[in-house]
Write an enzyme that holds these catalytic residues in place. Structure first.
Site: not given
Length: 419
Positions: A170, A310, A321, A342, A347, A405
């Site tokens: 990502c 994010h 985060e 997002k 995403h 990830f």
């Protein structure tokens, strides 16, 4: 690794951008949708999702590749590469950049993708099973390569400098732009076409992510499914799209009298070295990436005016985060807007960071912050998540976060260009 901390050296500036997203087929259309709080998340139409763990996604709808490509190109290009190509064409047009023979060796291409041409690979595997070896296209080695988008862009537009794929889950799009800025700052290139693209809306990928319990299952209300920083979040929504920026050295942009829309002032990337899918519980890598980007830019935390988070809408990521942003920015975190686009796009995996960097540049130029829709019950009442509706703010410095990830972390600092 960062460039030498000499801010009188070559600066990387943004002279154009383009995007293909679930909320718009151009950057301008996407921006207008984001400011209006319009979601691009809906019931999946591109594959049969009736037996999958979830049946919602952010599809790119209404895209006609023949508006940008010949039929021969369309046949050999995976949709992710088609999106990247369309975004590049828009970005070059905005930058008013024609790559001639003299310029070409100093023009690079970096396109990030977490997964690459998954649709094309799946089609060739199916053709092999159904027809045997003669059923496999001679273009398969090209079409099925993760550098196919970068290669097609280089071939079509004549970029003869370094041409590369970047794959960091990502964080891919953010890393591509950050590494592009380094190519410019170190004098390797004068221009870089940089961004990210993704289209993994396949039965295989949706099944896998769904079985990992990573996806939202709020299928009765698709537009409300992605709810970053909301107490009722239950997972991310998988999406497709592309975002591409044109980065140039400030000297190169000035020499051709190109408008400059922002500077890519800082970048850093780290790894958690902790877990394949879960963020480090103390946000070790995320905090290091944010601090590294600030140091690379020579910007103090007190100067950050907006964070494009994010913000995936997963239980673990959003909390980790937010705690990391608070740790790095201190009290500043409670005085500036922090939003996740997002919530509307879903995403876009490898494309997400590139599109969000474009959003950051637009925020600097337009003075408007896109909202975090569906944030009805914020997980922290002291933070301005820009809930539900866009807000006007004067912004000079944007922090854009991408965490993927595998523990990939990448952060960009965009700054208003004084010229």
């Amino acid at each position: 690794m960062s460039a030498p901390n000499d801010h009188q050296s070559r600066k990387a500036v943004v002279t154009g951008w383009g995007a293909v997203t679930p909320v718009g087929l151009t950057a301008d259309d996407s921006w207008r949708s984001l400011l209006a709080g319009r979601s691009g998340i809906a019931t999946i139409e591109c594959v049969d999702a009736s037996d999958l763990p979830t049946d919602i996604a952010g599809e790119v709808r209404g895209f006609d590749p023949e508006n940008y490509l010949s039929r021969k190109q369309v046949r050999r290009m995976d949709p992710y590469a088609q999106y990247a190509f369309a975004a590049t064409a828009e970005a070059l047009q905005m930058a008013k950049l024609d790559i001639d023979e003299d310029m070409a060796p100093r023009v690079a291409v970096l396109i990030g993708s977490g997964y690459g041409p998954m649709n094309a690979i799946a089609e060739q595997v199916a053709s092999l099973a159904a027809k045997g070896p003669r059923g496999v296209s001679p273009f398969a080695p090209v079409t099925g390569a993760i550098d196919s988008a970068a290669g097609e862009i280089s071939l079509a537009f004549g970029a003869a400098g370094p041409t590369r794929a970047v794959s960091t889950a990502c964080a891919s799009g953010t890393d591509a732009i950050g590494e592009a800025a380094r190519l410019i700052r170190y004098g390797v290139a004068d221009v870089v076409i940089a961004g990210g693209a993704e289209n993994i809306l396949t039965r295989n990928e949706i099944a896998g992510s769904g079985n990992a319990k990573a996806l939202s299952t709020r299928t009765d209300a698709p537009t409300e499914a992605c709810r970053p920083f909301d107490e009722d979040r239950d997972g991310f929504v998988m999406s497709a799209g592309a975002g591409v920026m044109i980065l140039e050295s400030a000297q190169h942009a000035a020499a051709r009298s190109a408008p400059v829309y922002a500077e890519v002032a800082g970048y850093a990337a780290t790894s958690d070295a902790y877990h394949w899918t879960a963020p480090h519980p103390e946000g070790r890598g995320a905090r290091a990436a944010m601090r590294g980007a600030l140091a690379d830019a020579g910007i103090d935390a007190s100067e950050v005016d907006y964070v494009n988070a994010h913000g995936t809408s997963t239980v673990l990521n959003d909390r980790a985060e937010l705690e990391s942003v608070r740790a790095v920015l201190g009290d500043r975190a409670t005085r500036i807007p922090i939003s996740s686009t997002k919530s509307m796009t879903g995403h876009m995996i490898g494309a997400a960071g590139a599109v969000e960097a474009i959003v950051g540049a637009l925020v600097i130029n337009e003075g408007m912050i896109p909202p975090t829709v569906n944030c009805h019950r914020p997980i922290d009442d002291e933070i301005n998540f820009v809930p539900l509706e866009a807000q006007a703010h004067e912004v000079d410095v944007v922090m854009s976060n991408s965490f993927g990830f595998g523990g990939h972390n990448a952060v960009l600092l965009l700054r208003r260009w004084p010229g």
